[in-house]
Design an enzyme around this catalytic site. Sequence first.
Site, PDB file in Angstrom:
ATOM      1  N   TYR A   1       0.830  -1.211   0.000  1.00 22.57           N
ATOM      2  CA  TYR A   1       0.000   0.000   0.000  1.00 22.57           C
ATOM      3  C   TYR A   1       0.865   1.261   0.000  1.00 22.57           C
ATOM      4  CZ  TYR A   1      -4.539  -2.123  -0.080  1.00 22.57           C
ATOM      5  OH  TYR A   1      -5.652  -2.797  -0.515  1.00 22.57           O
TER       6      TYR A   1
ATOM      7  N   ARG B   1       2.035   1.885  -3.474  1.00 21.63           N
ATOM      8  CA  ARG B   1       0.956   2.457  -4.294  1.00 21.63           C
ATOM      9  C   ARG B   1       0.653   3.898  -3.881  1.00 21.63           C
ATOM     10  NH1 ARG B   1      -3.867  -1.161  -3.625  1.00 21.63           N
ATOM     11  NH2 ARG B   1      -4.809   0.396  -4.957  1.00 21.63           N
TER      12      ARG B   1
ATOM     13  N   GLN C   1     -14.625   4.566  -6.931  1.00 23.69           N
ATOM     14  CA  GLN C   1     -14.085   3.395  -6.233  1.00 23.69           C
ATOM     15  C   GLN C   1     -12.589   3.584  -6.020  1.00 23.69           C
ATOM     16  OE1 GLN C   1     -15.858  -0.432  -8.095  1.00 23.69           O
ATOM     17  NE2 GLN C   1     -16.093   1.134  -9.655  1.00 23.69           N
TER      18      GLN C   1
ATOM     19  N   VAL D   1      -8.974   5.040  -4.799  1.00 17.76           N
ATOM     20  CA  VAL D   1      -8.463   5.489  -3.503  1.00 17.76           C
ATOM     21  C   VAL D   1      -7.355   6.530  -3.695  1.00 17.76           C
ATOM     22  CG1 VAL D   1      -9.066   3.290  -2.397  1.00 17.76           C
ATOM     23  CG2 VAL D   1      -6.786   3.549  -3.412  1.00 17.76           C
ATOM     24  N   ASP D   2      -7.148   6.978  -4.952  1.00 17.26           N
ATOM     25  CA  ASP D   2      -5.935   7.746  -5.278  1.00 17.26           C
ATOM     26  C   ASP D   2      -6.045   9.264  -5.102  1.00 17.26           C
ATOM     27  OD1 ASP D   2      -7.399   8.623  -7.577  1.00 17.26           O
ATOM     28  OD2 ASP D   2      -6.612   6.962  -8.780  1.00 17.26           O
TER      29      ASP D   2
ATOM     30  N   HIS E   1     -14.595   3.311  -1.598  1.00 15.46           N
ATOM     31  CA  HIS E   1     -13.627   2.336  -1.072  1.00 15.46           C
ATOM     32  C   HIS E   1     -12.535   3.002  -0.239  1.00 15.46           C
ATOM     33  CE1 HIS E   1     -14.879  -0.623  -4.510  1.00 15.46           C
ATOM     34  NE2 HIS E   1     -15.772  -0.546  -3.540  1.00 15.46           N
TER      35      HIS E   1
ATOM     36  N   GLY F   1     -14.580   3.621 -16.703  1.00 16.44           N
ATOM     37  CA  GLY F   1     -13.314   2.964 -16.352  1.00 16.44           C
ATOM     38  C   GLY F   1     -13.403   1.963 -15.219  1.00 16.44           C
TER      39      GLY F   1
ATOM     40  N   ASN G   1     -15.577   3.004 -21.454  1.00 14.47           N
ATOM     41  CA  ASN G   1     -14.572   2.013 -21.080  1.00 14.47           C
ATOM     42  C   ASN G   1     -13.774   1.627 -22.315  1.00 14.47           C
ATOM     43  OD1 ASN G   1     -13.249  -0.531 -20.164  1.00 14.47           O
ATOM     44  ND2 ASN G   1     -14.604  -0.269 -18.403  1.00 14.47           N
TER      45      ASN G   1
HETATM   46  C1  BJW Z   1     -10.140   1.965 -18.981  1.00 10.38           C
HETATM   47  C2  BJW Z   1      -8.920   2.551 -19.305  1.00 10.38           C
HETATM   48  C3  BJW Z   1      -8.967   3.816 -19.869  1.00 10.38           C
HETATM   49  C4  BJW Z   1      -8.508   0.644 -18.384  1.00 10.38           C
HETATM   50  N1  BJW Z   1     -10.141   4.400 -20.104  1.00 10.38           N
HETATM   51  N2  BJW Z   1     -11.294   2.555 -19.241  1.00 10.38           N
HETATM   52  C5  BJW Z   1     -22.804  -9.438  -4.629  1.00 10.38           C
HETATM   53  C6  BJW Z   1     -22.484 -10.470  -5.499  1.00 10.38           C
HETATM   54  C7  BJW Z   1     -21.257 -11.115  -5.426  1.00 10.38           C
HETATM   55  C8  BJW Z   1     -20.309 -10.757  -4.480  1.00 10.38           C
HETATM   56  C9  BJW Z   1     -20.614  -9.730  -3.625  1.00 10.38           C
HETATM   57  C10 BJW Z   1     -21.849  -9.110  -3.698  1.00 10.38           C
HETATM   58  N3  BJW Z   1     -21.877  -8.146  -2.746  1.00 10.38           N
HETATM   59  C11 BJW Z   1     -20.676  -8.151  -2.097  1.00 10.38           C
HETATM   60  C12 BJW Z   1     -19.904  -9.131  -2.603  1.00 10.38           C
HETATM   61  C13 BJW Z   1     -18.510  -9.473  -2.178  1.00 10.38           C
HETATM   62  C14 BJW Z   1     -17.463  -8.530  -2.730  1.00 10.38           C
HETATM   63  C15 BJW Z   1     -17.481  -8.560  -4.244  1.00 10.38           C
HETATM   64  O1  BJW Z   1     -18.007  -7.703  -4.918  1.00 10.38           O
HETATM   65  N4  BJW Z   1     -16.843  -9.552  -4.831  1.00 10.38           N
HETATM   66  C16 BJW Z   1     -16.771  -9.664  -6.286  1.00 10.38           C
HETATM   67  C17 BJW Z   1     -15.309  -9.750  -6.717  1.00 10.38           C
HETATM   68  C18 BJW Z   1     -17.580 -10.823  -6.735  1.00 10.38           C
HETATM   69  N5  BJW Z   1     -17.656  -7.170  -2.250  1.00 10.38           N
HETATM   70  C19 BJW Z   1     -17.209  -6.799  -1.057  1.00 10.38           C
HETATM   71  O2  BJW Z   1     -16.630  -7.586  -0.315  1.00 10.38           O
HETATM   72  C20 BJW Z   1     -17.472  -5.374  -0.613  1.00 10.38           C
HETATM   73  N6  BJW Z   1     -18.004  -5.372   0.688  1.00 10.38           N
HETATM   74  C21 BJW Z   1     -19.280  -5.656   0.938  1.00 10.38           C
HETATM   75  O3  BJW Z   1     -20.107  -5.759   0.066  1.00 10.38           O
HETATM   76  O4  BJW Z   1     -19.576  -5.800   2.283  1.00 10.38           O
HETATM   77  C22 BJW Z   1     -20.770  -6.517   2.629  1.00 10.38           C
HETATM   78  C23 BJW Z   1     -20.626  -7.960   2.149  1.00 10.38           C
HETATM   79  C24 BJW Z   1     -19.446  -8.658   2.332  1.00 10.38           C
HETATM   80  C25 BJW Z   1     -19.308  -9.971   1.894  1.00 10.38           C
HETATM   81  C26 BJW Z   1     -20.368 -10.608   1.231  1.00 10.38           C
HETATM   82  C27 BJW Z   1     -21.552  -9.889   1.030  1.00 10.38           C
HETATM   83  C28 BJW Z   1     -21.683  -8.565   1.503  1.00 10.38           C
HETATM   84  C29 BJW Z   1     -16.171  -4.608  -0.509  1.00 10.38           C
HETATM   85  C30 BJW Z   1     -15.506  -4.405  -1.827  1.00 10.38           C
HETATM   86  C31 BJW Z   1     -14.175  -3.689  -1.608  1.00 10.38           C
HETATM   87  C32 BJW Z   1     -13.356  -3.597  -2.864  1.00 10.38           C
HETATM   88  N7  BJW Z   1     -12.062  -3.119  -2.539  1.00 10.38           N
HETATM   89  C33 BJW Z   1     -11.082  -2.913  -3.583  1.00 10.38           C
HETATM   90  C34 BJW Z   1      -9.731  -2.576  -2.917  1.00 10.38           C
HETATM   91  C35 BJW Z   1      -9.732  -1.126  -2.402  1.00 10.38           C
HETATM   92  C36 BJW Z   1      -8.390  -0.756  -1.842  1.00 10.38           C
HETATM   93  C37 BJW Z   1      -7.293  -0.797  -2.882  1.00 10.38           C
HETATM   94  O5  BJW Z   1      -7.329  -0.053  -3.893  1.00 10.38           O
HETATM   95  O6  BJW Z   1      -6.380  -1.600  -2.686  1.00 10.38           O
HETATM   96  O7  BJW Z   1     -11.494  -1.861  -4.452  1.00 10.38           O
HETATM   97  S1  BJW Z   1     -10.943  -4.323  -4.693  1.00 10.38           S
HETATM   98  C38 BJW Z   1     -10.701  -3.380  -6.159  1.00 10.38           C
HETATM   99  O8  BJW Z   1     -11.808  -3.562  -7.069  1.00 10.38           O
HETATM  100  C39 BJW Z   1     -10.723  -1.915  -5.709  1.00 10.38           C
HETATM  101  C40 BJW Z   1     -11.476  -1.271  -6.831  1.00 10.38           C
HETATM  102  O9  BJW Z   1     -12.033  -0.062  -6.383  1.00 10.38           O
HETATM  103  C41 BJW Z   1     -12.514  -2.311  -7.182  1.00 10.38           C
HETATM  104  C42 BJW Z   1     -13.089  -2.170  -8.551  1.00 10.38           C
HETATM  105  O10 BJW Z   1     -12.115  -2.297  -9.528  1.00 10.38           O
HETATM  106  P1  BJW Z   1     -12.171  -1.333 -10.805  1.00 10.38           P
HETATM  107  O11 BJW Z   1     -11.990   0.057 -10.378  1.00 10.38           O
HETATM  108  O12 BJW Z   1     -13.358  -1.645 -11.609  1.00 10.38           O
HETATM  109  O13 BJW Z   1     -10.811  -1.735 -11.562  1.00 10.38           O
HETATM  110  P2  BJW Z   1     -10.528  -2.922 -12.584  1.00 10.38           P
HETATM  111  O14 BJW Z   1      -9.051  -3.070 -12.652  1.00 10.38           O
HETATM  112  O15 BJW Z   1     -11.308  -4.131 -12.248  1.00 10.38           O
HETATM  113  O16 BJW Z   1     -11.091  -2.421 -13.981  1.00 10.38           O
HETATM  114  C43 BJW Z   1     -10.502  -1.357 -14.676  1.00 10.38           C
HETATM  115  C44 BJW Z   1     -11.375  -1.065 -15.889  1.00 10.38           C
HETATM  116  O17 BJW Z   1     -10.851   0.081 -16.537  1.00 10.38           O
HETATM  117  C45 BJW Z   1     -11.421  -2.185 -16.927  1.00 10.38           C
HETATM  118  O18 BJW Z   1     -12.783  -2.418 -17.296  1.00 10.38           O
HETATM  119  C46 BJW Z   1     -10.638  -1.614 -18.134  1.00 10.38           C
HETATM  120  O19 BJW Z   1     -11.157  -2.050 -19.374  1.00 10.38           O
HETATM  121  C47 BJW Z   1     -10.870  -0.135 -17.940  1.00 10.38           C
HETATM  122  N8  BJW Z   1      -9.844   0.744 -18.483  1.00 10.38           N
HETATM  123  N9  BJW Z   1      -7.897   1.697 -19.003  1.00 10.38           N
HETATM  124  C48 BJW Z   1     -11.282   3.737 -19.824  1.00 10.38           C
HETATM  125  N10 BJW Z   1      -7.812   4.477 -20.252  1.00 10.38           N
END
Ligand code: BJW
Length: 262
Positions: free
Chosen positions: A69, A72, A107, A109-110, A125, A193, A219
């Site tokens: 972290y 990052r 979403q 954190v930056d 987040h 994104g 996206n």
């Molecule tokens: C471009 C580009 C350019 C690139 N231009 N585009 C319902 C169903 C199933 C599961 C769950 C559910 N509800 C909850 C869950 C569990 C879980 C979850 O969702 N799991 C899934 C993986 C299935 N969620 C949680 O645990 C959440 N908590 C919660 O719901 O609590 C209650 C609960 C718990 C447990 C069970 C049920 C309920 C918490 C989620 C926390 C996520 N944390 C992170 C880390 C944050 C800290 C850190 O940064 O280290 O957040 S994980 C990570 O993913 C980070 C991001 O914010 C998040 C999303 O990622 P993001 O931003 O979409 O990035 P990428 O890399 O995935 O995508 C990038 C995109 O950009 C791509 O599409 C590219 O194409 C595009 N791109 N260049 C435009 N130039």
Amino acid sequence: MDQNTIDEISSALRDARSVVVITGAGVSAESEIPTFRDAMEGLWKSFDPMKLATPEAFDADPEMVTRWYDFRRTMCLEAIPNPGHIALARMQDEIESRGGSFTLLTQNVDRLHQRAGSRDVVELHGSIMVWRCVETGRQHVDLPAPFKEFPPRTSEGTMLRPDVVWFGESLPEAALDRAFEASSACDMFFSVGTSAVVYPAAGFVDLARQCGAKTVEVNRDETAISGGVDWPLRGASGEALPRLVSFAFDQDEVREEGSAFE
Ligand code: BJW
């Protein structure tokens, strides 16, 4: 990028009274911050972010997780907001100056949105710039970068962890409330994104659509939500967003000049 789609979206944006945008890591990709699901390079190449962003990883190895972290955090501090961040700040200015409402959910954190001029950003987040005491929950800001010890500690010797939301943890209640409220009351919703796979953030676009909003995805690639939005726009957010904002809010002659694009 299809000019007809740009024209349609920018015309709807010009008329919108209440706009919500949710952003993910892709909006910061053009600021040289790797997205969450793209492989990292160098030192952290062989580490899986999906495994590191968990309370279990921190409990098992707080030194390694806080080093990751801190690496990052330093990268984010050195990064510069890109034209996508700046266009969203302008979108807010334009909508609000016309008496409309604008909510930016991120979403990320930056903190790059805030540095680009966006106000009142809803951090779903958390933030990598804030760390908190694992015992008292007290938040610490303006911390030195990089840290000198891992994990970093309070003056009383208790461990600090980044004030971000890990898998399995709840999102901040106030942020969630604002996101639900704004998404259910907007007339236009942009998903920018994000891979739209992490919940609850990934569900807001559906909520907005069910409540009658027009939906847009910006996206580079197709995602899980591309088929369900009114306007999927393929392209880099640093190019697409400035074009959308310029076509929506600049003078007519600028729009005409821009139509020659592609
Ligand atoms: C471009 C580009 C350019 C690139 N231009 N585009 C319902 C169903 C199933 C599961 C769950 C559910 N509800 C909850 C869950 C569990 C879980 C979850 O969702 N799991 C899934 C993986 C299935 N969620 C949680 O645990 C959440 N908590 C919660 O719901 O609590 C209650 C609960 C718990 C447990 C069970 C049920 C309920 C918490 C989620 C926390 C996520 N944390 C992170 C880390 C944050 C800290 C850190 O940064 O280290 O957040 S994980 C990570 O993913 C980070 C991001 O914010 C998040 C999303 O990622 P993001 O931003 O979409 O990035 P990428 O890399 O995935 O995508 C990038 C995109 O950009 C791509 O599409 C590219 O194409 C595009 N791109 N260049 C435009 N130039």
